[in-house]
Write a protein that holds these residues in place. Structure first.
Motif, PDB file in Angstrom:
ATOM      1  N   GLN A  87       0.788  -1.231   0.064  1.00 23.78           N
ATOM      2  CA  GLN A  87       0.067   0.003   0.166  1.00 23.78           C
ATOM      3  C   GLN A  87       0.858   1.273   0.048  1.00 23.78           C
ATOM      4  OE1 GLN A  87      -2.789  -0.067   3.170  1.00 23.78           O
ATOM      5  NE2 GLN A  87      -3.799  -1.886   2.518  1.00 23.78           N
ATOM      6  N   ARG A  88       2.024   1.091   0.709  1.00 28.77           N
ATOM      7  CA  ARG A  88       2.860   2.457   0.795  1.00 28.77           C
ATOM      8  C   ARG A  88       3.418   2.645  -0.521  1.00 28.77           C
ATOM      9  NH1 ARG A  88       6.565   2.580   6.218  1.00 28.77           N
ATOM     10  NH2 ARG A  88       6.703   4.694   5.858  1.00 28.77           N
ATOM     11  N   ILE A  89       3.795   1.486  -1.202  1.00 27.47           N
ATOM     12  CA  ILE A  89       4.339   1.822  -2.687  1.00 27.47           C
ATOM     13  C   ILE A  89       3.476   2.392  -3.495  1.00 27.47           C
ATOM     14  CG2 ILE A  89       5.365   0.668  -4.506  1.00 27.47           C
ATOM     15  CD1 ILE A  89       6.583  -1.435  -2.613  1.00 27.47           C
ATOM     16  N   ARG A  90       2.071   1.888  -3.478  1.00 25.26           N
ATOM     17  CA  ARG A  90       1.163   2.244  -4.359  1.00 25.26           C
ATOM     18  C   ARG A  90       0.782   3.720  -4.090  1.00 25.26           C
ATOM     19  NH1 ARG A  90      -4.718  -0.505  -5.467  1.00 25.26           N
ATOM     20  NH2 ARG A  90      -5.627   1.606  -6.242  1.00 25.26           N
ATOM     21  N   ALA A  91       0.794   4.181  -2.948  1.00 30.40           N
ATOM     22  CA  ALA A  91       0.743   5.748  -2.793  1.00 30.40           C
ATOM     23  C   ALA A  91       1.617   6.358  -3.327  1.00 30.40           C
ATOM     24  CB  ALA A  91       0.674   5.770  -1.112  1.00 30.40           C
ATOM     25  N   HIS A  92       2.780   6.112  -3.351  1.00 27.10           N
ATOM     26  CA  HIS A  92       3.957   6.929  -4.110  1.00 27.10           C
ATOM     27  C   HIS A  92       3.892   6.594  -5.614  1.00 27.10           C
ATOM     28  CE1 HIS A  92       5.852   8.262  -0.430  1.00 27.10           C
ATOM     29  NE2 HIS A  92       5.849   6.978  -0.051  1.00 27.10           N
ATOM     30  N   VAL A  93       3.662   5.369  -6.000  1.00 21.96           N
ATOM     31  CA  VAL A  93       3.750   5.176  -7.610  1.00 21.96           C
ATOM     32  C   VAL A  93       2.464   4.747  -7.832  1.00 21.96           C
ATOM     33  CG1 VAL A  93       5.046   4.034  -9.198  1.00 21.96           C
ATOM     34  CG2 VAL A  93       6.067   4.567  -7.112  1.00 21.96           C
ATOM     35  N   PRO A  94       1.401   5.557  -8.153  1.00 21.74           N
ATOM     36  CA  PRO A  94       0.112   5.267  -8.481  1.00 21.74           C
ATOM     37  C   PRO A  94      -0.161   4.190  -9.598  1.00 21.74           C
ATOM     38  CG  PRO A  94       0.128   7.489  -8.210  1.00 21.74           C
ATOM     39  CD  PRO A  94       1.658   7.026  -8.235  1.00 21.74           C
ATOM     40  N   SER A  95       0.737   4.098 -10.493  1.00 23.24           N
ATOM     41  CA  SER A  95       0.540   2.895 -11.572  1.00 23.24           C
ATOM     42  C   SER A  95       0.721   1.381 -10.899  1.00 23.24           C
ATOM     43  CB  SER A  95       1.515   3.133 -12.632  1.00 23.24           C
ATOM     44  OG  SER A  95       2.968   2.797 -12.219  1.00 23.24           O
ATOM     45  N   ILE A  96       1.514   1.390  -9.876  1.00 22.53           N
ATOM     46  CA  ILE A  96       1.593   0.132  -9.274  1.00 22.53           C
ATOM     47  C   ILE A  96       0.371  -0.135  -8.266  1.00 22.53           C
ATOM     48  CG2 ILE A  96       3.058  -1.168  -8.091  1.00 22.53           C
ATOM     49  CD1 ILE A  96       5.502   0.369  -8.521  1.00 22.53           C
ATOM     50  N   MET A 236      10.188  10.242  -5.146  1.00 26.74           N
ATOM     51  CA  MET A 236       9.301   9.227  -4.818  1.00 26.74           C
ATOM     52  C   MET A 236       8.405   8.549  -5.582  1.00 26.74           C
ATOM     53  SD  MET A 236      10.279   8.626  -1.773  1.00 26.74           S
ATOM     54  CE  MET A 236       9.124   7.553  -0.798  1.00 26.74           C
ATOM     55  N   GLY A 237       8.011   9.310  -6.630  1.00 27.99           N
ATOM     56  CA  GLY A 237       6.781   8.689  -7.691  1.00 27.99           C
ATOM     57  C   GLY A 237       7.885   8.387  -8.839  1.00 27.99           C
ATOM     58  N   GLY A 238       9.320   8.083  -8.778  1.00 31.72           N
ATOM     59  CA  GLY A 238      10.111   7.416  -9.706  1.00 31.72           C
ATOM     60  C   GLY A 238      10.219   8.364 -11.034  1.00 31.72           C
ATOM     61  N   ALA A 239      10.801   7.854 -11.924  1.00 32.50           N
ATOM     62  CA  ALA A 239      10.845   8.241 -13.330  1.00 32.50           C
ATOM     63  C   ALA A 239       9.809   8.465 -13.887  1.00 32.50           C
ATOM     64  CB  ALA A 239      11.770   7.512 -14.151  1.00 32.50           C
ATOM     65  N   GLN A 240       8.697   7.770 -13.802  1.00 34.09           N
ATOM     66  CA  GLN A 240       7.350   8.054 -14.365  1.00 34.09           C
ATOM     67  C   GLN A 240       6.625   9.178 -13.983  1.00 34.09           C
ATOM     68  OE1 GLN A 240       4.612   4.597 -12.667  1.00 34.09           O
ATOM     69  NE2 GLN A 240       6.692   3.606 -12.755  1.00 34.09           N
ATOM     70  N   ALA A 241       6.996   9.637 -12.897  1.00 36.00           N
ATOM     71  CA  ALA A 241       6.285  10.702 -12.329  1.00 36.00           C
ATOM     72  C   ALA A 241       7.206  12.002 -13.059  1.00 36.00           C
ATOM     73  CB  ALA A 241       6.239  10.979 -10.878  1.00 36.00           C
ATOM     74  N   VAL A 242       8.156  11.781 -13.031  1.00 38.62           N
ATOM     75  CA  VAL A 242       9.086  13.102 -13.574  1.00 38.62           C
ATOM     76  C   VAL A 242       8.848  13.168 -15.185  1.00 38.62           C
ATOM     77  CG1 VAL A 242      11.436  13.672 -14.114  1.00 38.62           C
ATOM     78  CG2 VAL A 242      11.051  12.662 -12.028  1.00 38.62           C
ATOM     79  N   TYR A 243       8.626  12.088 -15.803  1.00 38.90           N
ATOM     80  CA  TYR A 243       8.569  12.238 -17.158  1.00 38.90           C
ATOM     81  C   TYR A 243       7.077  12.302 -17.517  1.00 38.90           C
ATOM     82  CZ  TYR A 243      13.312  10.909 -18.462  1.00 38.90           C
ATOM     83  OH  TYR A 243      14.698  10.884 -18.664  1.00 38.90           O
ATOM     84  N   GLY A 244       6.123  11.979 -16.537  1.00 38.78           N
ATOM     85  CA  GLY A 244       4.721  12.089 -16.959  1.00 38.78           C
ATOM     86  C   GLY A 244       4.402  10.961 -17.731  1.00 38.78           C
ATOM     87  N   VAL A 245       5.147   9.786 -17.781  1.00 36.83           N
ATOM     88  CA  VAL A 245       4.311   8.538 -18.505  1.00 36.83           C
ATOM     89  C   VAL A 245       4.175   7.349 -17.756  1.00 36.83           C
ATOM     90  CG1 VAL A 245       5.489   6.944 -20.227  1.00 36.83           C
ATOM     91  CG2 VAL A 245       6.171   9.347 -20.516  1.00 36.83           C
ATOM     92  N   ARG A 246       3.028   6.892 -17.916  1.00 40.65           N
ATOM     93  CA  ARG A 246       2.242   5.861 -16.932  1.00 40.65           C
ATOM     94  C   ARG A 246       2.623   4.334 -17.529  1.00 40.65           C
ATOM     95  NH1 ARG A 246      -1.863   6.259 -12.885  1.00 40.65           N
ATOM     96  NH2 ARG A 246      -2.634   4.139 -12.705  1.00 40.65           N
ATOM     97  N   PRO A 247       3.723   3.879 -17.012  1.00 44.09           N
ATOM     98  CA  PRO A 247       3.729   2.229 -17.638  1.00 44.09           C
ATOM     99  C   PRO A 247       2.516   1.346 -17.124  1.00 44.09           C
ATOM    100  CG  PRO A 247       5.294   2.642 -15.721  1.00 44.09           C
ATOM    101  CD  PRO A 247       4.458   3.979 -15.920  1.00 44.09           C
ATOM    102  N   ASP A 248       2.698   0.385 -17.796  1.00 43.41           N
ATOM    103  CA  ASP A 248       1.372  -0.612 -17.406  1.00 43.41           C
ATOM    104  C   ASP A 248       1.989  -1.608 -16.065  1.00 43.41           C
ATOM    105  OD1 ASP A 248      -0.419  -0.242 -19.685  1.00 43.41           O
ATOM    106  OD2 ASP A 248       1.161  -0.689 -20.640  1.00 43.41           O
TER     107      ASP A 248
END
Ligand code: PLP
Length: 419
Positions: A87-96, A236-248
């Motif tokens: 749950q904690r990971i998901r809170a930071h990286v919502p795509s997970i 905390m959001g990873g590269a996906q937050a920085v780049y604004g690209v949501r992986p699957d």
């Protein structure tokens, strides 16, 4: 010892084979320092190849480990702290949206690929030369890091595996289109390190990652981000937050365990639900989600969440190091590029524009790096023994460590470049 321990090491990069050296034999670590077998101190920029964001032996992670051990370091059953960590990971990286824990990054990536293949019912994987995803069959051909020889990509790996893996040039969407031409309907997933740190440090361009997203969508395929290094070093959001690209699907590891073995992969719920027992896909592991590593991962998140200033601190050190190296290059008339991203710093012995892909990286001068590595070791600075690896800063490093390192770089370059 050399004859009994295969290759004198448990992972080839440590053997020093890329720089023609004997293995550096370490006896212990403390803060930002590694100690050799004679007790000599070295400023360490390997930092366990990334996990040691808080340095060695940081009490915030290691205090009271005995109490943790007393509760049992391994359960053969599931436990509530795994769900809480997910749950904690998901809170930071919502795509997970849903997570499965593994012991190593290799397992996380191997499993992510299996899930993608099962979900799409397709086999083809597109990967990028110079990216490193671990030591499983589909990952090694043209991989970066120290798995860099043509033989390491083929030996012991059945030809059949490679029929379903296409390797393209990083940062070049046309290269993806070329390897995909006519095979779009076979594509299960595009797999990428969004900030690559295994052919030196090469962040992807935003345009490239956005194009990969579109390309996967057009083909009805998935996009897998390997954020095993970039999360949470990019934030905390990873590269996906920085780049604004949501992986699957995303894989994380390294810093998550702060030096203890734990990694994870996860993504869209409907995709991850192909995993047994909800679905038919099997991944498992005796040590997966073990309570000891999970407890330390909670401590890592506690630290990162309650001390956002740590990111600014390590970035500041990395900027100081990068600026100092640039100044030395300018003074010595060297045209190498210094790349810095958050707490990661790198340069290669190569003139010209910054490295964008593995072909560029392979054009760097290995003999000069080997001489430089040796000269730095003589000055008690421990660099990664491969030019494909990068320098990691930690919260344990100080400005005076960086300044001592810069002085060593200045002198070492004189020797290395003259050689
Ligand atoms: C980006 C990336 N992915 C995956 C891995 C594999 O992780 P592990 O060594 O934990 O199996 C690594 C290891 O260096 C890595 O850098």
């Amino acid at each position: 010892m050399q004859n009994t321990l295969a290759g004198g090491c448990s992972s080839p990069v440590r053997s020093g084979w890329s720089v023609g050296e004997k293995p550096f034999v370490q006896s212990r670590g403390d803060g930002a320092y590694a100690f050799d077998e004679h007790g000599e101190r070295y400023i360490d920029y390997i930092m366990g190849y990334g996990p040691l964001f808080f340095g060695y032996n940081n009490p915030a992670l290691t205090a009271g480990l005995q109490q943790l051990a007393a509760r049992g370091v391994l359960f053969g059953s599931t436990h509530a702290e795994e769900e809480r960590l997910a749950q904690r990971i998901r809170a930071h990286v919502p795509s997970i949206e849903r997570v499965r824990f593994t012991t190593t990054g290799s397992e996380a990536m191997m499993s992510a690929i299996r899930v993608a293949r099962a979900f799409t019912g397709r086999n083809l994987i597109v990967r990028f030369a110079g990216n490193y995803h671990g030591h499983f069959d589909a990952a090694l051909f043209d991989a970066g890091a120290s798995a860099q020889t043509p033989e390491t990509g083929r030996s012991g790996i059945p030809e059949g595996v490679m029929q379903d893996v296409a390797v393209a040039r990083y940062n070049e969407i046309e290269a993806v289109e070329r390897v995909l031409a006519g095979r779009e309907k076979e594509l299960a997933a595009i797999v990428v390190e969004p900030i690559c740190a295994n052919m030196g440090l090469v962040p992807a361009s935003t345009e490239f990652l956005k194009s990969l997203r579109a390309c996967a969508d057009d083909a009805g395929a998935l996009l897998i981000f390997d954020e095993i290094i970039s999360w949470p070093r990019a934030g905390m959001g990873g590269a996906q937050a920085v780049y604004g690209v949501r992986p699957d699907i995303t894989a994380i590891g390294k810093v998550l365990g702060g030096g203890f073995p734990i990694a994870a992969f996860g993504g869209r719920e409907d995709i991850v639900d192909v995993l047994a027992p909800d679905g038919p896909v099997f991944t498992g592991g005796t040590h997966a989600g073990n309570p000891f590593s999970v407890a330390v991962a909670h401590r890592v998140l506690d630290q990162l969440e309650s001390h956002p200033e740590y990111f600014a601190y390590v970035r500041g050190l990395a900027e100081r190091l990068a600026a100092g190296i640039r100044e030395i290059f300018a003074r010595r008339n060297l045209a190498y590029n210094v790349v810095q991203y958050e707490s990661i710093v790198d340069f290669m012995f190569r003139n010209g524009p910054p490295v964008r892909n593995y072909d560029d990286a392979r054009g760097s001068d290995g003999a000069k790096y080997a001489a430089y590595y040796r000269a730095m070791l003589d000055r008690h600075i421990l660099l990664p023994p491969s030019q494909n690896e990068v320098m990691f800063l930690s919260t344990a490093h100080t400005e005076s460590d960086v300044d001592e390192t810069l002085a060593a770089i200045d002198h070492s370059l004189k020797e290395a470049v003259a050689s």
